[in-house]
Scaffold this motif. Structure first.
Motif: not given
Lengths: 585, 348
Positions: A63, A70-72, A76-78, A80-81, A84-85, A256
């Protein structure tokens, strides 16, 4: 297919014994490129005992490098938003305790040797071998005690060709049953049976009530036939279930990821296979070596068939001490360019185990480290090579390496050596390649990661590999033959891309290096001496070849094969100093 | 930057797990106060066993052995007890090789198990039972000084802490060990030799703490029945200044020494000195590395030296080996050296 289209960014965590590598791969227009790479301390072992701690640190570093989120909320944000992620997260692991095995069989050079080879298909350690050989009566007590005292993860029972010996195999099974019955139910080893097919039902009946029994094809169905794949696949599966899936913290990482956990060795093997298909060169094999802190992996591919060989407890930090206890310090000392006492050498090996993530700060420690690399490679090859089914046109000389092109060099044990010349020298001495070989150095430790990606996104792996992620060390020509020191054994005309030419000669006993930068190519006319073979068909046969440049350039290893070191200590050390000088210090 | 660490702390919460080697019985309840010598759990070790191949000894086919047996499964026997006979006078006899119980019979063989041996686990460290692990053991907690070592000879003990050297670089010499050190945990310096080990045995010391030990001596250390803990590494290495200074301050106090050690530090040896305190500094493992952080060098030529980070350079620095690596400038008692991050650990 939907997954295939959606994957714009892939994050790969490669958790080794010492280091956790994190790579971010992203599609840029039509190709995939590495956006970021980082390396942090692995946290599988105490005091953390949670692999996800190190992975989180690595993601935070990615990051910071990419200025992306990448983290929220600690996850891990999966998928992608927006920015992010990532779209996919892949985890590969090698830094876990190897699977502990006891091998049981009849003849050491036959079925037990096959069992040992089957066991090297993944990360295993053989705690003990129980065998009928050499004893008039069956020492059932000693066998049973071995099972009870080691309490291994699994016992691999082999022996008897199909339809052959029954009684000695059943005696071993009896002792295993006794040893198993003396353990609490949760400590009992799995029984893997890969012996005489005729006895399968008797073995299952005898041991099935005590523990889980898995039966696969005989590793030695007949005296002259070895059949390793089923036993090897089963051991790999058990390693996955008993080790990888039980690593503390891996559960969170798996949540994840949409993709199955993979061992680093399996992922690395895929890259070696891919390279073989890419080269499409049927008269050469491809070799990959991955020397880590706790294991050495040798992956060879000939005629499209992969030969995996993983040596747990044979790494740069964990393993050399046990190896020295077996083979002595002499084998390490012979590679040292300066005198280092046995006491110093032993202290070094002990301290290396205590602090596996450290790097040499003094030259004397660097020399020891390079000596360890050479011997770990040699030790791994001694076990790996005998099963390579290599055609006569690839392996012309007995007791020498078959023709290999390219050789892929990976793992912190080698790529962390300070200079590319040192890495090349250690590998040349450890492997002793013959003929013409391109050496690829996995500087960024991407090979296993790409192997993992290849399983979900072959195009991404292929396009990332083609963008020079594997750095060429150069092309090495290793003539086969014997001469007197200083004799001219090879004449070459090097024609560079810019039209310039260089006429050079290589002399026996020397390690010669000529400049050829990364990205450059050259046409080389080779004319070996009549007693020397450069890999163009026979002794004395020359030809014209295209060679790739690299960090080292064009190298002729004219030191002869097999490599011989002078017995005289002072002469040997002088020679070793010269070779180090030849490759740039 | 995320580095490995060792705890060298004068007053912190100490939690020591006391676990049986196999399932057994926990003897103390949660919350109980325990002393070093107090039993907290017990179990039985796996019994020794032997297989008596009666068929082979009597030269009988396995099927006929049952008729020749003189003992039954479950029966206790002494060494020499007749287990089976064949023929009358001058016939063949099978005898028990050791005291035990017959626990099985099959295929003409008897299974003989030796009497079980009880394994007892003491608290080792005085404190409060903070957690009970059913059938496995307990966690004992207290406040005090805590120092982690790097290697040990897998023994444990306790006693009063005494220094046998004046400075950390002095190796332990036999003449420094006298009768006043009986039962004491003795702090040596940079190492020890065979003579000092023999003298330590003669004087019945309670344990030894040294910076390093010659690799040649390591196999012998397992044979000593008192704990020996190494703070830095293998070879003659001075005890790091931070550890030596703390040990000097703690001299005269009752000290626990656990020299249990497992590969990859699955078990780490430690020195614990309980204090009459009800609070202590919490060891913060996640604080970022910064100028002023206390660190220790892990590799030659600075192995074992402790210091504080004086600068974190943005660029990589070239070492003697030619490697260019990220790292820190560390002030080792007035002398500043560059050390790559790979060769540093934090002291917490």
């Amino acid at each position: 297919m939907q997954i295939e289209q959606a994957l714009e960014s892939i994050l790969i965590a490669d958790c080794g014994t010492v280091a956790t590598k994190m790579l971010l791969l992203e599609r840029v227009e039509t190709r995939y490129r590495f956006i970021a790479q980082t390396e942090v301390l692995t946290t599988i072992n105490p005091p953390w005992e949670d692999v996800s701690v190190g992975v989180m640190h690595a993601i935070e570093e990615v990051e910071a490098i990419t200025s992306r989120t990448l983290l929220s909320g600690g996850h891990l944000t999966i998928p992608r938003d927006g920015l992010s992620g990532v779209d996919a997260f892949v985890v590969i692991l090698s830094g876990v305790e190897p699977l502990h095995l006891v091998l049981a069989g009849l003849v050491k050079e036959m079925s037990l040797e096959s069992a040992r080879r089957a066991a090297t298909g993944t990360y295993t350690v053989v705690d003990d071998v129980i065998s009928r050989e050499g004893s008039l009566h069956s020492p059932e007590g000693a066998w049973a005690r071995a099972i009870r005292d080691f309490a291994p993860d699994a016992v691999l029972l082999v022996g008897g060709v199909d339809g052959g010996a029954s009684r000695p195999v059943m005696e071993l099974a009896d002792a295993i049953a006794l040893g198993t019955s003396l353990l609490a139910s949760e400590e009992r080893p799995l029984l893997l049976y890969a012996g005489n097919a005729k006895l399968r039902s008797r073995i299952t009946k005898l041991l099935g009530g005590l523990t889980e029994v898995e039966v696969v094809d005989n590793v030695r169905p007949s005296v002259d036939k070895e059949h390793l794949a089923p036993a090897r696949d089963l051991i790999e599966q058990i390693f996955l279930e008993k080790r990888l899936q039980k690593v503390p913290g891996v559960e969170m990482l798996s949540r994840w990821s949409n993709f199955p956990l993979l061992s680093t060795a399996t992922a690395f093997g895929r890259v070696v296979e891919y390279l073989w298909h890419r080269e499409d060169n049927t008269n050469r094999g491809v070799l990959g070596i991955d020397l880590g802190a706790a294991s050495t992996t040798v992956m060879a591919c000939f005629d499209g068939r992969l030969y995996p060989s993983v040596h747990g407890g044979r790494g740069i930090a964990y393993g050399p001490l046990a190896w020295v206890k077996k083979y002595g310090l002499g084998r390490l000392q012979r590679w040292l360019p300066e005198e280092i006492s046995e006491e110093q050498l032993l202290a070094f090996l002990h301290n290396r185990e205590l602090h596996p993530g450290t790097v040499p700060q003094e030259l004397s420690e660097l020399w020891i480290e390079m000596a360890v690399v050479r011997e770990m490679l040699r030790a791994a090859l001694r076990i790996a090579r005998p099963v390579w089914d290599v055609g006569a046109d690839i392996s012309l000389y007995r007791d020498m390496m078959p023709y290999l092109d390219p050789i892929l060099i990976s793992g912190g044990g080698i790529v962390h050596l300070p200079s590319p010349g040192q890495a090349l020298l250690a590998v040349l001495d450890g492997l002793e390649p013959v003929g013409i070989t391109t050496m690829l150095l996995d500087v960024n430790r991407v090979a296993p990661a790409l192997g993992a990606v290849a399983g979900i996104k072959p195009l991404a792996a292929a396009s990332a590999l083609s963008l020079d992620t594997l750095v060429p060390l150069g092309t090495v020509i290793s003539p086969i033959g014997r001469a007197s020191d200083g004799d001219t054994i090879l004449s070459m005309k090097i024609q560079y891309d810019d039209g310039s030419e260089l006429d050079v000669e290589a002399h026996y006993g020397e390690l010669e290096v000529w400049p050829l930068l990364p990205g450059q190519q050259a046409t080389v006319e080779l004319q070996p001496h009549r007693r020397f073979d450069v890999g163009l068909g026979r002794r004395g046969k020359g030809g014209t070849i295209q060679v790739l440049g690299g960090l080292m350039g064009l190298v002729v290893d004219a030191r002869g094969r097999p490599l011989r070191l002078p017995a005289n200590g002072e002469k040997r050390r002088k020679l070793l100093r010269r070779w180090i000088w030849d490759v740039g210090g | 930057m995320f580095l490995p660490y060792s705890v060298v702390n004068p007053l912190t919460l100490i939690a020591v797990e006391r676990r049986l080697p196999r399932a057994g019985e926990v003897l103390v309840p949660g919350g109980a106060r325990v002393e070093s010598f107090q039993l907290v759990a017990k179990t039985t070790a796996r019994p020794q066993f032997g297989i008596v191949n009666v068929a082979r000894e009597l030269h009988l086919p396995p099927k006929k052995v049952k008729q020749a047996l003189k003992v039954k499964v479950g029966e206790r026997v002494s060494a020499g007890t007749v287990l089976a006979t064949r023929g009358m006078l001058g016939g063949r006899v099978s005898r028990a090789p050791f005291d035990g119980t017959i626990t099985g019979y099959g295929h003409g063989r008897l299974l003989l198990e030796a009497p079980p041996v009880e394994v007892q686990l003491t608290a080792l460290m005085p404190g409060r039972v903070a957690r009970v692990w059913p059938e496995e053991g307990v966690t004992v907690q207290t406040y005090g000084a805590f120092i982690q070592g790097v290697w040990g000879n897998n023994r444990e003990g306790y006693g009063v802490l005494q220094l046998a050297v004046r400075a950390p670089h002095q190796p332990l010499r036999a003449r420094r060990l006298d009768a006043s050190m009986q039962g004491a945990i003795v702090v040596g310096g940079a190492g020890l030799d065979a003579e000092s080990l023999a003298q330590a045995t003669e004087m019945q010391v309670g344990g030894l703490i040294v910076g390093g030990v010659s690799p040649g001596l390591l196999p012998e250390l397992a044979a000593f029945d008192f704990p020996i803990l190494i703070t830095e590494g293998i070879g003659e290495i001075p005890i790091s200044s931070a550890i030596f200074a703390l040990l000097r301050d703690l001299a005269g106090r009752e000290t626990v020494l656990s020299a249990h050690w497992g590969a990859r530090w699955t078990t780490r040896p430690y020195i614990a000195v309980p204090m009459p305190a009800e609070s202590g500094r919490v060891v913060e493992t996640e604080t970022p590395l910064a100028v002023g952080s206390q660190v220790r060098a892990l590799r030659a030529p600075l192995r074992g030296k402790t210091g504080v980070i004086s600068e974190l350079p943005a660029d990589k620095i070239e070492l003697e080996t030619g490697a260019r690596l990220a790292g820190a400038y560390v002030d080792f008692d007035g002398e500043v050296d560059f050390v790559p991050f790979s060769n540093l650990e934090r002291i917490l």
